[in-house]
Scaffold this motif. Structure first.
Motif, PDB file in Angstrom:
ATOM      1  N   LEU A  52       0.685  -1.043   0.017  1.00  0.00           N
ATOM      2  CA  LEU A  52       0.086   0.019  -0.085  1.00  0.00           C
ATOM      3  C   LEU A  52       0.987   1.407  -0.040  1.00  0.00           C
ATOM      4  O   LEU A  52       1.750   1.381   0.825  1.00  0.00           O
ATOM      5  CB  LEU A  52      -1.021  -0.028   1.143  1.00  0.00           C
ATOM      6  N   VAL A  53       0.613   2.150  -1.006  1.00  0.00           N
ATOM      7  CA  VAL A  53       1.402   3.355  -1.104  1.00  0.00           C
ATOM      8  C   VAL A  53       0.303   4.467  -0.932  1.00  0.00           C
ATOM      9  O   VAL A  53      -0.750   4.522  -1.615  1.00  0.00           O
ATOM     10  CB  VAL A  53       2.128   3.453  -2.419  1.00  0.00           C
ATOM     11  N   SER A  54       0.749   5.691  -0.216  1.00  0.00           N
ATOM     12  CA  SER A  54      -0.074   6.676  -0.435  1.00  0.00           C
ATOM     13  C   SER A  54      -0.181   7.512  -1.751  1.00  0.00           C
ATOM     14  O   SER A  54       0.650   7.434  -2.478  1.00  0.00           O
ATOM     15  CB  SER A  54       0.213   7.656   0.812  1.00  0.00           C
ATOM     16  N   HIS A  55      -1.331   8.173  -2.003  1.00  0.00           N
ATOM     17  CA  HIS A  55      -1.439   8.843  -3.346  1.00  0.00           C
ATOM     18  C   HIS A  55      -0.312   9.642  -3.495  1.00  0.00           C
ATOM     19  O   HIS A  55       0.173   9.976  -4.537  1.00  0.00           O
ATOM     20  CB  HIS A  55      -2.909   9.320  -3.381  1.00  0.00           C
ATOM     21  N   ASP A  56      -0.130  10.585  -2.493  1.00  0.00           N
ATOM     22  CA  ASP A  56       1.065  11.367  -2.504  1.00  0.00           C
ATOM     23  C   ASP A  56       2.328  10.971  -3.014  1.00  0.00           C
ATOM     24  O   ASP A  56       3.135  11.440  -3.536  1.00  0.00           O
ATOM     25  CB  ASP A  56       0.964  12.389  -1.420  1.00  0.00           C
ATOM     26  N   ALA A  57       2.653   9.956  -2.095  1.00  0.00           N
ATOM     27  CA  ALA A  57       4.050   9.177  -2.375  1.00  0.00           C
ATOM     28  C   ALA A  57       4.034   8.491  -3.548  1.00  0.00           C
ATOM     29  O   ALA A  57       5.160   8.615  -4.276  1.00  0.00           O
ATOM     30  CB  ALA A  57       4.108   8.105  -1.376  1.00  0.00           C
ATOM     31  N   PHE A  58       2.903   8.029  -4.057  1.00  0.00           N
ATOM     32  CA  PHE A  58       2.805   7.429  -5.309  1.00  0.00           C
ATOM     33  C   PHE A  58       3.297   8.420  -6.555  1.00  0.00           C
ATOM     34  O   PHE A  58       4.259   8.310  -7.146  1.00  0.00           O
ATOM     35  CB  PHE A  58       1.612   6.635  -5.812  1.00  0.00           C
ATOM     36  N   PHE A  59       2.638   9.302  -6.478  1.00  0.00           N
ATOM     37  CA  PHE A  59       2.675  10.610  -7.543  1.00  0.00           C
ATOM     38  C   PHE A  59       3.906  11.236  -7.361  1.00  0.00           C
ATOM     39  O   PHE A  59       4.652  11.749  -8.439  1.00  0.00           O
ATOM     40  CB  PHE A  59       1.678  11.304  -7.726  1.00  0.00           C
ATOM     41  N   THR A  60       4.528  11.427  -6.359  1.00  0.00           N
ATOM     42  CA  THR A  60       5.982  11.884  -5.978  1.00  0.00           C
ATOM     43  C   THR A  60       6.934  11.148  -6.643  1.00  0.00           C
ATOM     44  O   THR A  60       7.893  11.613  -7.383  1.00  0.00           O
ATOM     45  CB  THR A  60       6.116  11.913  -4.552  1.00  0.00           C
ATOM     46  N   GLN A  61       6.836   9.692  -6.432  1.00  0.00           N
ATOM     47  CA  GLN A  61       7.997   8.776  -7.209  1.00  0.00           C
ATOM     48  C   GLN A  61       7.458   8.906  -8.698  1.00  0.00           C
ATOM     49  O   GLN A  61       8.830   8.739  -9.341  1.00  0.00           O
ATOM     50  CB  GLN A  61       7.697   7.245  -6.584  1.00  0.00           C
ATOM     51  N   ILE A  62       6.329   8.918  -8.905  1.00  0.00           N
ATOM     52  CA  ILE A  62       6.031   8.769 -10.540  1.00  0.00           C
ATOM     53  C   ILE A  62       6.840  10.034 -10.987  1.00  0.00           C
ATOM     54  O   ILE A  62       7.483   9.995 -12.245  1.00  0.00           O
ATOM     55  CB  ILE A  62       4.553   8.873 -10.788  1.00  0.00           C
ATOM     56  N   ASP A  63       6.732  11.306 -10.561  1.00  0.00           N
ATOM     57  CA  ASP A  63       7.405  12.740 -11.089  1.00  0.00           C
ATOM     58  C   ASP A  63       8.779  12.454 -10.930  1.00  0.00           C
ATOM     59  O   ASP A  63       9.326  12.765 -12.070  1.00  0.00           O
ATOM     60  CB  ASP A  63       7.016  13.803 -10.147  1.00  0.00           C
ATOM     61  N   GLU A  64       9.326  11.832  -9.839  1.00  0.00           N
ATOM     62  CA  GLU A  64      10.983  11.675 -10.000  1.00  0.00           C
ATOM     63  C   GLU A  64      11.350  10.863 -10.661  1.00  0.00           C
ATOM     64  O   GLU A  64      12.465  11.013 -11.276  1.00  0.00           O
ATOM     65  CB  GLU A  64      11.181  11.288  -8.445  1.00  0.00           C
ATOM     66  N   GLN A  65      10.671   9.735 -10.963  1.00  0.00           N
ATOM     67  CA  GLN A  65      11.053   8.567 -12.133  1.00  0.00           C
ATOM     68  C   GLN A  65      10.729   9.017 -13.520  1.00  0.00           C
ATOM     69  O   GLN A  65      10.961   8.016 -14.338  1.00  0.00           O
ATOM     70  CB  GLN A  65      10.684   7.393 -11.389  1.00  0.00           C
ATOM     71  N   GLN A  66       9.799  10.046 -13.632  1.00  0.00           N
ATOM     72  CA  GLN A  66       9.566  10.498 -14.789  1.00  0.00           C
ATOM     73  C   GLN A  66       8.854   9.245 -15.816  1.00  0.00           C
ATOM     74  O   GLN A  66       9.124   9.033 -16.754  1.00  0.00           O
ATOM     75  CB  GLN A  66      10.443  10.825 -15.985  1.00  0.00           C
ATOM     76  N   ALA A  67       7.929   8.787 -14.960  1.00  0.00           N
ATOM     77  CA  ALA A  67       7.053   7.465 -15.420  1.00  0.00           C
ATOM     78  C   ALA A  67       5.574   7.771 -15.655  1.00  0.00           C
ATOM     79  O   ALA A  67       4.813   6.967 -15.660  1.00  0.00           O
ATOM     80  CB  ALA A  67       7.099   6.512 -14.347  1.00  0.00           C
ATOM     81  N   HIS A  68       5.502   9.031 -16.081  1.00  0.00           N
ATOM     82  CA  HIS A  68       4.009   9.615 -16.392  1.00  0.00           C
ATOM     83  C   HIS A  68       3.545   9.035 -17.575  1.00  0.00           C
ATOM     84  O   HIS A  68       2.329   8.164 -17.716  1.00  0.00           O
ATOM     85  CB  HIS A  68       4.190  11.061 -16.933  1.00  0.00           C
ATOM     86  N   HIS A  69       4.464   8.293 -18.624  1.00  0.00           N
ATOM     87  CA  HIS A  69       3.858   7.541 -19.896  1.00  0.00           C
ATOM     88  C   HIS A  69       3.251   6.301 -19.269  1.00  0.00           C
ATOM     89  O   HIS A  69       2.211   5.673 -19.976  1.00  0.00           O
ATOM     90  CB  HIS A  69       4.901   7.404 -20.721  1.00  0.00           C
ATOM     91  N   GLN A  70       3.904   5.696 -18.453  1.00  0.00           N
ATOM     92  CA  GLN A  70       3.617   4.368 -17.961  1.00  0.00           C
ATOM     93  C   GLN A  70       2.065   4.474 -17.158  1.00  0.00           C
ATOM     94  O   GLN A  70       1.170   3.673 -17.221  1.00  0.00           O
ATOM     95  CB  GLN A  70       4.524   3.697 -17.064  1.00  0.00           C
ATOM     96  N   VAL A  71       1.919   5.619 -16.285  1.00  0.00           N
ATOM     97  CA  VAL A  71       0.816   5.955 -15.757  1.00  0.00           C
ATOM     98  C   VAL A  71      -0.283   6.029 -16.663  1.00  0.00           C
ATOM     99  O   VAL A  71      -1.480   5.611 -16.589  1.00  0.00           O
ATOM    100  CB  VAL A  71       0.885   6.853 -14.786  1.00  0.00           C
TER     101      VAL A  71
END
Length: 203
Positions: A92-111
């Motif tokens: 389980l990951v908080s919404h904020d932590a999830f999208f912080t990591q997505i931003d840092e890893q530049q994984a927007h396309h995968q999302v």
């Protein structure tokens, strides 16, 4: 097939970002997991069902990997509950932590790929199940079952799946399935769907 490969690559990429090995938990078979609206569930292993939270309508069955709970912030609660059909490993990951990591890893396309797949599945479900006669709704649920992973399909009782996916009574489902079998529209062996020959009312 190409869409499935793209989705699996996107899921694997996102799950790897969060897979530190320390925060995984195990949901034992037949147990349920309900989590908060500001939380996302990452599923790493197992066979699970997504159930509509307020009445346990079956939304879908799936094999991990998977990501459940991507909803807009500010919602009162999650719409689904997870039921483990085999032992499942999850985090389980908080919404904020999830999208912080997505931003840092530049994984927007995968999302984006993941969200488009989820939206498309929901459109398909609505197209096949909503606003039709009971017979056509039964046919739609059978088509949804046929589109699941082969291992899931092979272990799923057709009548149970249709009843749980549509909230139709078992008697109506059994009558509709008997009619479809008489018309040679579907083939069922030991309660499992083995073949769809033709479903003329499905567009």
């Amino acid at each position: 097939m190409q869409q499935h490969v793209l989705l699996q690559k996107a899921l694997a990429h996102i799950l790897t970002i969060f897979d530190d090995g320390a925060n995984k938990r195990r949901l034992l078979r037949h147990n349920y997991l309900t989590f908060q609206a500001d939380t996302i569930c990452l599923l790493y292993a197992g066979d699970y069902s997504l159930l509509r939270r307020h009445d346990e309508l079956l939304v879908t069955r799936a094999l991990a990997p998977g990501i459940v709970g991507l909803i807009l912030p500010g919602m009162a609660e999650q719409f689904v509950t997870i039921r483990a059909d085999s032992d499942c490993d999850y985090q389980l990951v908080s919404h904020d932590a999830f999208f912080t990591q997505i931003d840092e890893q530049q994984a927007h396309h995968q999302v984006y790929t993941l969200l488009l797949a989820q939206i498309t599945r929901q459109y398909q479900r609505e197209e096949l199940l909503l606003g039709y006669s009971s017979l056509v709704a039964v046919q739609g649920a059978i088509v949804l079952l046929d589109r699941l992973e082969p291992t899931i399909r092979a272990s799923t009782n057709v009548a149970d799946f249709v009843v749980k996916s549509t909230n139709l009574s078992r008697s109506i489902v059994m009558k509709s399935m008997a009619f479809l079998r008489q018309q040679n529209a579907i083939e069922i062996t030991k309660g499992k769907l083995t073949r769809i020959n033709r479903l003329p009312d499905i567009h």
